[in-house]
Design an enzyme around this catalytic site. Structure first.
Site, mmCIF file in Angstrom:
data_model
loop_
_atom_site.group_PDB
_atom_site.id
_atom_site.type_symbol
_atom_site.label_atom_id
_atom_site.label_comp_id
_atom_site.label_asym_id
_atom_site.label_seq_id
_atom_site.Cartn_x
_atom_site.Cartn_y
_atom_site.Cartn_z
ATOM 1 C CG HIS A 100 -0.386 -0.177 2.540
ATOM 2 N ND1 HIS A 100 0.084 -1.396 2.986
ATOM 3 C CD2 HIS A 100 -0.187 0.681 3.556
ATOM 4 C CE1 HIS A 100 0.539 -1.277 4.221
ATOM 5 N NE2 HIS A 100 0.406 -0.019 4.588
ATOM 6 C CG HIS A 102 1.174 5.256 3.851
ATOM 7 N ND1 HIS A 102 0.234 5.193 4.856
ATOM 8 C CD2 HIS A 102 1.899 4.121 3.940
ATOM 9 C CE1 HIS A 102 0.408 4.070 5.538
ATOM 10 N NE2 HIS A 102 1.413 3.397 5.006
#
Ligand SMILES: [Zn+2]
Length: 146
Positions: A100, A102
């Protein structure tokens, strides 16, 4: 999909989240514990634990979404910029084992430093050490035509 993965479950719509974008390659949603308002995560649709695990073409489709997500987060949050980062691996602070990015909107005078502020100093390498590192990397990265 990994049934025990919270991000796979978000992408599959099995856990409520503020999903702001989704296609067959990627899903973006608001971080449930945001560092600042608008903190957004961009994940590949398929479960990969580390960036290096993603096949190149799939990575390209995942990352193709990044500029537009950054622009939207920045615009909607009326920010002047964004810090964009992957914590790649537990040693780097990755808490959910599904890749993921950010995307954290940044404002002037928000008092937060650059990613460089994570490190207290700079590596002071002799030139031959830098040369050796570059040589090892370029050998490992050399295109393999056959
Ligand atoms: Zn997952």
């Amino acid at each position: 999909m990994a049934d025990d993965c919270i991000f796979c479950r978000i992408a599959a719509g099995k856990i409520p989240a503020h999903v702001v974008y989704q296609d067959e390659s990627a899903c973006a949603f608001l971080d449930v514990n945001p560092l600042v308002a608008g903190h957004t995560l961009l994940i590949p649709a398929k479960h990969y634990e580390r960036l290096e695990d993603i096949p190149s073409e799939e990575a390209a489709r995942y990352l193709a979404n990044l500029p537009r997500i950054i622009a939207t987060v920045t615009h909607v949050m009326d920010a002047e910029g964004a810090t964009v980062a992957w914590n790649d691996g537990p040693v780097a602070g990755q808490e959910v084992p599904h890749v993921h990015a950010h995307i954290v909107p940044r404002h002037a005078k928000d008092g937060v430093g650059p990613i460089h502020s994570l490190f207290s100093g700079r590596a002071r390498l002799p030139p031959e050490e830098t040369e050796r590192i570059a040589d090892r990397m370029s050998r490992a990265l050399r295109p393999r035509l056959r």
